[in-house]
Design an enzyme around this catalytic site. Structure first.
Site, mmCIF file in Angstrom:
data_model
loop_
_atom_site.group_PDB
_atom_site.id
_atom_site.type_symbol
_atom_site.label_atom_id
_atom_site.label_comp_id
_atom_site.label_asym_id
_atom_site.label_seq_id
_atom_site.Cartn_x
_atom_site.Cartn_y
_atom_site.Cartn_z
ATOM 1 N N GLY A 69 -33.059 56.269 32.212
ATOM 2 C CA GLY A 69 -32.143 55.209 32.648
ATOM 3 C C GLY A 69 -32.904 53.898 32.654
ATOM 4 O O GLY A 69 -32.744 53.044 31.780
ATOM 5 N N CYS A 101 -28.374 37.381 55.289
ATOM 6 C CA CYS A 101 -28.707 37.286 56.698
ATOM 7 C C CYS A 101 -29.546 38.471 57.151
ATOM 8 O O CYS A 101 -29.143 39.241 58.038
ATOM 9 C CB CYS A 101 -27.418 37.185 57.504
ATOM 10 S SG CYS A 101 -26.410 35.816 56.918
HETATM 11 C C1 LIG Z 1 -31.387 58.861 38.106
HETATM 12 C C2 LIG Z 1 -31.389 59.963 37.161
HETATM 13 C C3 LIG Z 1 -31.880 59.779 35.866
HETATM 14 C C4 LIG Z 1 -32.496 58.482 35.391
HETATM 15 O O1 LIG Z 1 -33.627 58.130 36.114
HETATM 16 P P1 LIG Z 1 -34.514 56.899 35.630
HETATM 17 O O2 LIG Z 1 -35.584 56.810 36.644
HETATM 18 O O3 LIG Z 1 -33.646 55.691 35.631
HETATM 19 O O4 LIG Z 1 -35.004 57.229 34.264
HETATM 20 C C5 LIG Z 1 -31.809 60.833 34.985
HETATM 21 N N1 LIG Z 1 -31.284 62.020 35.355
HETATM 22 C C6 LIG Z 1 -30.806 62.252 36.601
HETATM 23 C C7 LIG Z 1 -30.248 63.566 36.940
HETATM 24 C C8 LIG Z 1 -30.847 61.235 37.540
HETATM 25 O O5 LIG Z 1 -30.386 61.455 38.774
#
Ligand SMILES: *Cc1c(COP(=O)(O)O)cnc(C)c1O
Length: 445
Positions: free
Chosen positions: A304, A372
């Site tokens: 991600g 705040c």
């Molecule tokens: C959050 C998540 C990701 C992505 O994580 P990153 O740190 O953004 O790469 C991938 N798979 C699952 C199941 C997640 O919960």
């Protein structure tokens, strides 16, 4: 509108843009361009706070993942940042999508994202999440608990079979902060290998005629810069694949190792090296499977942050500068409502002054938001010119992941717009949240 920036492209040698998008370039008078567009022009045209997303950087990162895992699947984790354009780019670049709610799922599918390339996960899926997933025909659902098995099976129409993975807790601690360590036995996600719940759940799923168990899933955490935890996960999960075959005579064809690959937020910080990660994981998997006499399962990864984080830049105007208690507080027109990460995890950023060249010596300041809360700090010990003043434009790099997707309406400041920059053009993807938006939702009296 086309912004002509060719004359700005001579880079300034002293500017450290190492954590910025590859397209970023310094120009005279403290200007920085991203995707061929000057940031001062973005700020003028769209106002601040604003989020700039470099489309080319997102696409390049998608391609790098595809190249690193040529015989596997790469799913973009939508929770890092999602809008219709993002889903479209990810689709065009041949990635799948990882979602964890009916909302993320519906947005992707109405944009035209093929549902069979979408995976739904989550530790507590609502009946609506499951119903939406089945109605739209998602490719995979990741089961997170024993109780979910029968609940999901009951939702599957007679005669259908839903492909599922099981989320396994391999018992591995990795990640930059406790709040994002999801591979250990003391947190809410997944089924533990250590206490036998993983093995128990596998047997239960295999008994369900409406569920087709296609593989194992794990996600160790986030902002992990070392390959080692992933190799440990491969070893433990291959061990489990071998046990499944021994006990049930079933060879599971897929292995999903989740995401969590680190990016550098400030120059000099460690990032995950994608080439090393892919080479070592694939080698470990091949060796482990050969030793266990198993065919190599199809590998899935779910980045991600590493896809979208470095592609984003947040722009703020300075609203006030206050010298008090031996510190200088530079307050900007956004803060924890558009970027809650410093308050949640104590992370720090490297903002820089844009569009003005100061001859003053740098001083260390604390960049704070307008909310705040005393904890509304965006970055501390940031070197900014001593004459930093209201009206100055500040840019925060590596702002693409887990800012807007975690944004709130705190203080009714309104969530910022998202502006895509690409090949010298800027275009609005998501507009700024307005008073009209707040009034429209607020329907009682
Ligand atoms: C959050 C998540 C990701 C992505 O994580 P990153 O740190 O953004 O790469 C991938 N798979 C699952 C199941 C997640 O919960």
């Amino acid at each position: 509108m086309t912004l002509v920036t060719e004359h700005l492209e001579t880079a300034y040698p002293d500017a450290d843009l190492s954590v910025w998008p590859a397209s970023a370039s310094s120009a005279p008078h403290g200007e920085v361009t991203v995707g061929g567009v000057a940031l001062t022009e973005v700020a003028e045209r769209f106002g601040t706070p604003a989020y700039v997303l470099d489309e080319g950087e997102v696409r390049d990162r998608c391609r790098a993942y595809r190249a690193a895992f040529p015989d596997g699947d790469v799913l973009y984790a939508a929770k890092a940042f999602m809008c219709r354009a993002m889903a479209h780019w990810v689709d065009e670049e041949g990635l799948g999508l990882d979602v964890c709610s009916a909302g993320e799922l519906e947005l992707a599918v109405v944009t035209g994202f093929p549902p069979e390339r979408i995976l739904l996960h989550g530790n507590a899926k609502s009946p609506e999440d499951l119903a939406t997933a089945l109605r739209l025909g998602v490719g995979r659902i990741v089961i997170d608990s024993t109780g979910e098995i029968a609940r999901l099976a009951a939702h599957v129409p007679p005669g259908d079979r839903q492909k599922v993975l099981l989320r396994i807790v391999p018992g591995i601690a990795a990640g930059h902060h406790n709040a994002v360590r999801t591979g250990t036995d003391d947190q809410k996600f997944g089924l533990s290998l250590a206490d036998g719940s993983a093995q128990h759940a596998i047997a239960r799923v295999l008994e369900q005629p409406r569920l087709e168990l296609v593989g194992l899933h794990c996600h160790l955490g986030s902002q992990i810069s070392s390959v080692k935890p992933y190799l440990s996960a491969v070893r433990r999960l291959v061990g489990l694949l071998a046990a499944v075959r021994r006990q049930h005579g079933v060879t599971l064809p897929e292995l999903d190792l989740g995401g969590g690959h680190a990016v550098a937020y400030r120059p000099g910080e460690a990032a995950m090296d994608l080439t090393t990660l892919s080479a070592r994981i694939r080698a470990e998997l091949a060796e482990g499977c050969a030793a266990a006499g198993l065919p190599v399962p199809r590998l899935t990864v779910e980045p991600g942050r590493a896809i979208v984080g470095p592609a984003g830049v947040a722009l703020y105007h300075v609203l006030s500068v206050k010298r008090t208690g031996g510190q200088t507080f530079v307050a900007v027109d956004g803060g924890m409502s558009d970027n809650p990460r410093p308050a949640l995890y104590g992370v720090r950023y490297a903002p820089r002054l844009i569009g003005r060249h100061s001859t003053e010596e740098p001083v260390l300041v604390t960049v704070v938001g307008r909310h705040c809360e005393a904890g509304d700090i965006l970055a501390s010990a940031v070197p900014l010119p001593a004459d930093v003043r209201p009206g100055d434009l500040l840019a925060v790099p590596v702002a693409g992941a887990y800012h807007l997707s975690m944004a709130s309406t705190y203080n009714l400041v309104g969530r910022p717009p998202v502006v895509a920059v690409h090949e010298g053009r800027a275009r609005l993807l998501v507009r700024r949240e307005s008073l009209a938006d707040f009034r429209n939702r607020d329907i009682g009296l």
